[in-house]
Design an enzyme around this catalytic site. Structure first.
Site, PDB file in Angstrom:
ATOM      1  CB  ILE A 150      -0.559  -1.806   7.455  1.00 12.52           C
ATOM      2  CG1 ILE A 150       0.241  -3.090   7.710  1.00 12.52           C
ATOM      3  CG2 ILE A 150       0.063  -0.936   6.385  1.00 12.52           C
ATOM      4  CD1 ILE A 150       1.653  -2.893   8.144  1.00 12.52           C
ATOM      5  CB  CYS A 151      -2.415   2.533   6.673  1.00 13.37           C
ATOM      6  SG  CYS A 151      -3.245   4.019   6.129  1.00 13.37           S
ATOM      7  CD  GLN A 152      -9.493   2.314   7.711  1.00 15.57           C
ATOM      8  OE1 GLN A 152      -9.266   1.614   6.709  1.00 15.57           O
ATOM      9  NE2 GLN A 152     -10.659   2.896   7.915  1.00 15.57           N
TER      10      GLN A 152
ATOM     11  N   GLY B 224      -3.620  -0.066  11.576  1.00 12.71           N
ATOM     12  CA  GLY B 224      -2.910   0.222  12.824  1.00 12.71           C
ATOM     13  C   GLY B 224      -3.833   0.908  13.825  1.00 12.71           C
TER      14      GLY B 224
ATOM     15  CB  VAL C 164       3.549   0.129   9.964  1.00 12.05           C
ATOM     16  CG1 VAL C 164       4.517   0.702   8.938  1.00 12.05           C
ATOM     17  CG2 VAL C 164       4.209  -1.001  10.736  1.00 12.05           C
TER      18      VAL C 164
END
Lengths: 360, 364
Positions: free
Chosen positions: B145-147, B149, B169
């Site tokens: 998720i975000c960083q 990812g 994501v």
């Protein structure tokens, strides 16, 4: 009931609650107990409560509750709510004035005078509501300058010398504040150049006078701490000056956005009256401000400003740490540098142990 | 008469505002004990301040390939499990997956020497190995998720044999874009000076930068909105949960932050396939496993122009992009997202995780 007084009451209610947030929860609780005792006195004497007393009591209680420890979880949220409510209340008061001005004889003149008041309202809103959350992360460090705790510690060593220096610096900063305030009270968003002119003039004068004094090489047995102290004062002033610059940049853009709002106000007013038009007016203020700030945030000048603020903040932090280290050393306590070195060593050792355990 | 009624209307509005403001305090006092991250989980492994959580399955037979969720270092993982009816974690469990999550914890001053190597080649790799051992599988699904990812992309390039599927994501990848303000601001940041002087980077300071992206919406209007919706209990509890998450911002370990900003945000080395970690080349050409790249069209933190290029940059033959008409946070907590985002991700993952048919499905 006079509606203007009523709205003023509301505004002062918000202001009172806002003011209470800053204080520690302990002193707030102490204050509320005193207030409760005071307010309850007439009741106990059989004189009865006045509604205003109750209202004031509520504001105090509110501030206390917000600051109390069990409310720490909601603190930022409540702060946001209070600020948002103040913004709405200020806009509401202005909009009410505008409506009144339109519904009396000689409406054109009245409306003109009220819309001229809009600039003052916009400036007040920025000062009282918008600026605080926008400069919030920098504020903590600034508060420590007034007066610097380190300066207080060093005062015992330097006594009069330190006190006098503090006075000079304060005087210097007050000059800047006064100059900017007088410019700020007349400028609108479109004449950014004027405050820049004043600010640049102040910076130049500083470099040639007090700034030079603070950089003077020191001699004698207290040379090292004196130099650290003077450097810290210099970086504090530069940081504060950068913050002023930052503040004015945000303010100028806000005023520019609000000029645009003023231009669109008549169209909104023509769409109807009362609460519904106020909502449209509020939306217009928020959307216009957001669009202006988004544009500004993308600009090269804002990036420069952000760099200036963060650079001066870090310079000040570094000098302040050195000053504190010197104080700690003289109190025979471990300095930050020493703790840093220890932590680095422990960190390295933990890693080494992990590696060795993995090899087994 | 007309003037009076209008004044009354405006006064009515003012009075309502004041009443709501006062009432908000009572409403918040009732909402002070809300819970977040309530989906049951066990701590199955500890690494310094980091902990590996294993969620209790909600189906009898879970997919043989477990999922490891990697959240960002910024903010806390429970955004994925904010409340029972808005929980990506719960949705994954209900879809039949075996879900683990790596909680990075809160770095303290002594942790400022933690590097990206420690996070990715240390904690992440140790967690992956732990799950592989516990589940008896050679490779697992990484879900970043975000960083987080971005971390998963790096990990997958370094240890492709351990990654069966990769799901990213709203993850930053190509940072040579001016679409997001964070990309613009980070370019001029003197990160060396910041880390050298501050050690760790304050989470509150970063949070302020996020709020500054939409200052009037996020610092003022959302609270007006809250006052408008005081009567709606669901709205209030959702709002309070979200506020709690927003202001729960761990500090960033200085050294890891330095490398991430300098090499990934400022120099864009990852997207240029020139990023090195622990002396090893993070070669994007090694990402050949199935990849799902999910992003949000209205993401103001990680714009699609930053996430999208990842799909093109890798040789995987089984790769797909999913885009949703929402924002960076809405993709996890929006009510529509619960019905769209997670089901679509699960649908993509199911055939790639060799899910055994459930009892109910067998009977059909």
């Amino acid at each position: 009931m006079d509606h203007k007084n009523f709205l003023d009451d509301i505004l002062s209610g918000f202001t009172g609650a806002m003011g209470n947030i800053g204080a520690s929860w302990f002193s707030q609780w102490k204050r509320i107990i005193e207030e409760v005792v005071e307010a309850a006195e007439p009741l106990l004497k059989g004189e009865g409560f006045k509604p205003d007393d109750l209202k004031r009591l509520y504001e105090t209680a509110l501030g206390s509750l917000i600051a109390a420890s069990e409310w720490a979880f909601h603190r930022d949220t409540i702060y946001g709510i209070l600020n948002a409510a103040r913004l709405q209340a200020s806009l509401l008061r202005f909009w009410t004035d505008l409506e009144r001005a339109i519904n009396v004889p000689n409406a054109v003149d009245n409306v003109r005078s009220v819309t001229e008041q809009w600039r003052n309202t916009a400036r007040d809103i920025f000062k009282g509501v918008i600026a605080q959350p926008l400069i919030h992360p920098f504020k903590g460090l600034l508060e420590s300058l007034s007066p610097p705790a380190e300066a207080e510690m060093l005062r015992s060593i330097y006594s009069d010398a330190s006190g006098n220096l503090n006075k000079v610096i304060r005087l210097w900063l007050e000059t800047l504040e006064r100059a900017l305030e007088s410019v700020g009270s007349t400028l609108s968003g479109r004449d950014i150049g004027r405050w820049k002119e004043v600010y640049e003039g102040w910076k130049k004068a500083y470099e040639e006078t007090v700034g030079k004094l603070l950089k003077t090489p020191q001699v004698g047995p207290v040379r090292v701490p004196t130099e650290i102290f003077l450097h810290t004062m210099d970086s504090a002033i530069r940081y504060l000056a950068a913050m002023n610059d930052f503040y004015l940049m945000l303010q100028a853009r806000w005023l520019e956005a609000m000029e645009e709002v003023a231009e669109q106000m008549p169209q909104i007013y023509e769409q109807g009256k009362g609460a519904e038009t106020f909502r449209k007016f509020y939306e217009l203020v928020i959307q216009t401000a957001e669009r202006h700030y988004n544009e500004m945030f993308r600009s090269a000048s804002f990036k420069e400003m952000l760099s200036l603020v963060s650079d001066t903040m870090l310079d000040f932090t570094k000098d302040r740490q050195e000053l504190l280290d010197w104080v700690m050393k003289n109190l025979t306590l471990p300095t930050r540098k020493e703790v840093d070195e220890l932590q680095k060593e422990v960190f390295g050792l933990k890693k080494r142990i992990k590696e060795l355990a993995g090899k087994k | 008469m007309e003037e009076k009624s209008e004044t009354t209307t405006m006064m009515g509005l003012a009075a309502r505002l004041y009443e709501k403001f006062k009432k908000s305090i009572d409403v918040l006092s009732r909402a002070s004990k809300i819970d977040v991250g309530t989906t049951p989980a066990d701590v199955v492994h500890r690494m310094d301040k980091a902990t590996l959580l294993h969620y209790h399955p909600t189906v009898k037979e879970t997919a043989p390939v477990p999922i490891l969720v990697i959240y960002a270092l910024v903010n806390r993982y429970y955004m994925l499990d904010l409340q029972p009816d808005r929980s990506m974690i719960k949705n994954l469990l209900n879809a039949g997956f075996d879900v683990y999550l790596l909680d990075w914890g809160y770095p303290e001053r002594g942790d400022r020497f933690l590097t990206l190597e420690d996070y990715i080649m240390g904690y992440m790799d140790e967690s992956v190995d732990f799950i592989r051992n516990q589940s008896g599988t050679n490779s697992i699904t990484l879900f970043g998720i975000c960083q987080g990812g971005t971390f998963c992309i790096i990990y997958s390039a370094l240890y492709p044999e351990k990654v069966k599927n990769l799901v990213t994501v709203v993850s930053p990848f190509d940072t040579d874009t001016d679409e997001g303000l964070l990309n613009v601001w980070s370019k001029s940041m003197n990160v060396d000076k910041l880390v050298d002087i501050m050690g760790n980077v304050s989470g509150d300071f970063l949070n302020f930068a996020f709020l500054l992206l939409n200052p009037f919406r996020l610092m003022f209007h959302k609270y007006v909105d809250f006052l408008e919706n005081l009567e709606d209990e669901n709205f209030v509890t959702n709002f309070v949960r979200m506020e709690r998450w927003i202001f729960d911002s761990p500090d960033q370990a200085g050294e890891a932050f330095r490398k991430f900003i300098k090499e990934i945000y400022q120099q864009n080395l990852l997207a240029k396939n020139r990023f090195y970690l622990g002396g090893k080349h993070v070669d994007l050409n090694k990402i050949k496993m199935p990849v799902l790249n999910v992003f949000a069209e209205f993401d103001h933190l990680v714009p699609p122009s930053s996430s999208r290029p990842f799909t093109e940059a890798i040789p995987s033959k089984d790769k797909q992009m999913l885009s949703f008409n929402t924002g960076h946070i809405g993709i996890f907590v929006g009510s529509r997202s619960q019905k769209e985002v997670c089901p679509k991700i699960a649908e993509w993952l199911k055939p790639r995780s060799q899910i055994a048919p459930r009892e109910s499905e067998k009977k059909r």
